[in-house]
Scaffold this active site. Structure first.
Site, PDB file in Angstrom:
ATOM      1  N   SER A   1     -13.711 -61.181  21.399  1.00 55.80           N
ATOM      2  CA  SER A   1     -14.645 -60.171  21.892  1.00 55.80           C
ATOM      3  C   SER A   1     -15.084 -60.499  23.324  1.00 55.80           C
ATOM      4  O   SER A   1     -14.249 -60.523  24.224  1.00 55.80           O
ATOM      5  CB  SER A   1     -15.812 -60.052  20.915  1.00 55.80           C
ATOM      6  OG  SER A   1     -16.537 -58.886  21.158  1.00 55.80           O
TER       7      SER A   1
ATOM      8  N   ASP B   1     -12.067 -52.060  13.457  1.00 55.01           N
ATOM      9  CA  ASP B   1     -13.122 -52.750  14.221  1.00 55.01           C
ATOM     10  C   ASP B   1     -14.184 -51.728  14.639  1.00 55.01           C
ATOM     11  O   ASP B   1     -13.857 -50.714  15.260  1.00 55.01           O
ATOM     12  CB  ASP B   1     -12.458 -53.378  15.457  1.00 55.01           C
ATOM     13  CG  ASP B   1     -13.371 -54.281  16.237  1.00 55.01           C
ATOM     14  OD1 ASP B   1     -14.549 -53.941  16.418  1.00 55.01           O
ATOM     15  OD2 ASP B   1     -12.887 -55.335  16.697  1.00 55.01           O
TER      16      ASP B   1
ATOM     17  N   HIS C   1     -14.245 -56.484  13.026  1.00 53.86           N
ATOM     18  CA  HIS C   1     -14.510 -57.326  14.197  1.00 53.86           C
ATOM     19  C   HIS C   1     -14.884 -58.761  13.823  1.00 53.86           C
ATOM     20  O   HIS C   1     -15.118 -59.580  14.701  1.00 53.86           O
ATOM     21  CB  HIS C   1     -15.671 -56.689  14.990  1.00 53.86           C
ATOM     22  CG  HIS C   1     -15.833 -57.193  16.387  1.00 53.86           C
ATOM     23  ND1 HIS C   1     -14.887 -56.988  17.371  1.00 53.86           N
ATOM     24  CD2 HIS C   1     -16.838 -57.887  16.991  1.00 53.86           C
ATOM     25  CE1 HIS C   1     -15.307 -57.524  18.507  1.00 53.86           C
ATOM     26  NE2 HIS C   1     -16.478 -58.081  18.305  1.00 53.86           N
TER      27      HIS C   1
HETATM   28  N1  LIG Z   1     -25.044 -56.684  16.892  1.00 53.09           N
HETATM   29  C1  LIG Z   1     -24.097 -57.532  16.300  1.00 53.09           C
HETATM   30  C2  LIG Z   1     -23.050 -57.906  17.318  1.00 53.09           C
HETATM   31  C3  LIG Z   1     -22.735 -59.325  17.442  1.00 53.09           C
HETATM   32  C4  LIG Z   1     -21.334 -59.649  17.033  1.00 53.09           C
HETATM   33  O1  LIG Z   1     -20.616 -58.873  16.378  1.00 53.09           O
HETATM   34  N2  LIG Z   1     -20.946 -60.827  17.427  1.00 53.09           N
HETATM   35  C5  LIG Z   1     -19.606 -61.282  17.157  1.00 53.09           C
HETATM   36  C6  LIG Z   1     -18.915 -61.508  18.485  1.00 53.09           C
HETATM   37  S1  LIG Z   1     -18.969 -60.037  19.481  1.00 53.09           S
HETATM   38  C7  LIG Z   1     -19.671 -62.585  16.394  1.00 53.09           C
HETATM   39  O2  LIG Z   1     -18.744 -63.367  16.441  1.00 53.09           O
HETATM   40  N3  LIG Z   1     -20.793 -62.854  15.695  1.00 53.09           N
HETATM   41  C8  LIG Z   1     -21.037 -64.120  15.057  1.00 53.09           C
HETATM   42  C9  LIG Z   1     -20.317 -64.388  13.767  1.00 53.09           C
HETATM   43  O3  LIG Z   1     -19.747 -63.470  13.169  1.00 53.09           O
HETATM   44  O4  LIG Z   1     -20.293 -65.576  13.369  1.00 53.09           O
HETATM   45  C10 LIG Z   1     -24.836 -58.694  15.704  1.00 53.09           C
HETATM   46  O5  LIG Z   1     -25.776 -59.242  16.309  1.00 53.09           O
HETATM   47  O6  LIG Z   1     -24.481 -59.058  14.579  1.00 53.09           O
END
Ligand SMILES: N[C@@H](CCC(=O)N[C@@H](CS)C(=O)NCC(=O)O)C(=O)O
Length: 277
Positions: free
Chosen positions: A146, A222, A255
């Site tokens: 991302s 996604d 995603h």
């Molecule tokens: N608004 C969402 C977007 C954040 C999101 O999807 N982050 C992704 C990267 S863009 C991620 O890897 N989140 C942490 C995880 O899944 O461990 C949230 O805060 O959950």
């Protein structure tokens, strides 16, 4: 540099370190996976993993399942944090700006420019620290998710001689034309949009003259696909310059790290081929 955790994993070691970053002007933490091959005195190639919005060094190491394959292939993996940290570091209420959202650029605008120099940290300071303190070879590749996919692609495209290969999961492919990128670039780089394309993977790929082998994985379920990620723009850019990009679209994947865990083995094998001495 201070070691703050060590866990044996697949015959190698997962370790976290804190250190003072001169570039970011704050204390930082990173994680490294050292495969079992380092115990024989060999040096190993390194994959740098750049995480996405809201992440720290922990998300990838805890959720991707990469250690088993890195142990087999003899690859070290370094997972840095996604922004400068500390009480005096500028922040924003949004999850997509400030801490956890450094976007891997060097901020030119106040108040961000005091600490948010993530591009120089990832390209220069962190590899120098890793190469001075761990048994790693000069072979480097870079990958990310991302916001970190945007970081990996732009950093490799801007430094084709520093990286053997580049890959990304669900990258923000055209940040100058999506809400996440426009918000971050306005704050970090300023209103002058002529400064933005040099940090945009699609723009860089369209104009590329030196190629780094590149692979991208994208889930077509996604939730950020159309509005934020725009993989079709990256494909069009690769077609325009003849860039050796392999972009794979996968039915039903979202995603999350469930998607990353499903295809991380293929990415590690891709990088291992290109990091052979
Ligand atoms: N608004 C969402 C977007 C954040 C999101 O999807 N982050 C992704 C990267 S863009 C991620 O890897 N989140 C942490 C995880 O899944 O461990 C949230 O805060 O959950």
């Amino acid at each position: 540099m201070e070691n703050i955790s060590s866990n044996k994993s697949f015959g190698g070691w997962h370790k976290q370190y804190s250190h003072r970053s001169a570039v970011l002007n704050c204390d930082m933490r990173f994680a490294i996976y050292l495969p079992p091959q380092v115990s024989t005195g060999d040096t190993v190639p390194v994959l740098y993993w750049l995480s996405g919005l809201t992440c720290t060094d922990e998300n990838f190491m805890q959720k991707s399942g990469a250690q088993a394959i890195a142990a087999e292939l003899g690859i070290a993996i370094v997972a840095p944090d996604t922004s400068p940290r500390g009480d005096d570091v500028a922040d924003d209420e949004g999850y997509d700006l400030g801490k956890g959202a450094g976007f891997y650029v060097n901020a030119t605008q106040a108040p961000w420019n005091r600490h948010y120099q993530m591009y120089d940290y990832i390209v220069e300071e962190l590899p120098a620290l890793i190469e001075a303190n761990f048994p790693v070879s000069g072979m480097r590749s870079i990958s990310g998710h991302s916001m970190g996919g945007h970081g990996a692609l732009t950093i490799a495209l801007k430094n084709p001689l520093r990286y053997q290969s580049v890959s990304a999961f669900s990258p923000i492919s055209n940040p100058i034309n999506c809400p996440w990128g426009q918000k971050a670039f306005t704050q970090y780089l300023g209103d002058d949009k002529s400064q933005w394309p040099q940090h945009d993977a699609s723009e860089l790929m369209r104009n590329a003259q030196q190629f780094v082998p590149a692979r991208v994985e994208q889930g077509n379920a996604d939730q950020f696909l159309e509005e934020q990620l725009k993989p079709d723009t990256l494909t069009a850019a690769a077609n325009a310059s003849g860039y050796p990009l392999e972009l794979n679209s996968h039915d039903g994947y979202d995603h999350s790290y469930y998607f990353i865990a499903s295809f991380i083995e293929e990415h590690l094998r891709f990088h291992a081929v290109h990091m052979q001495p």
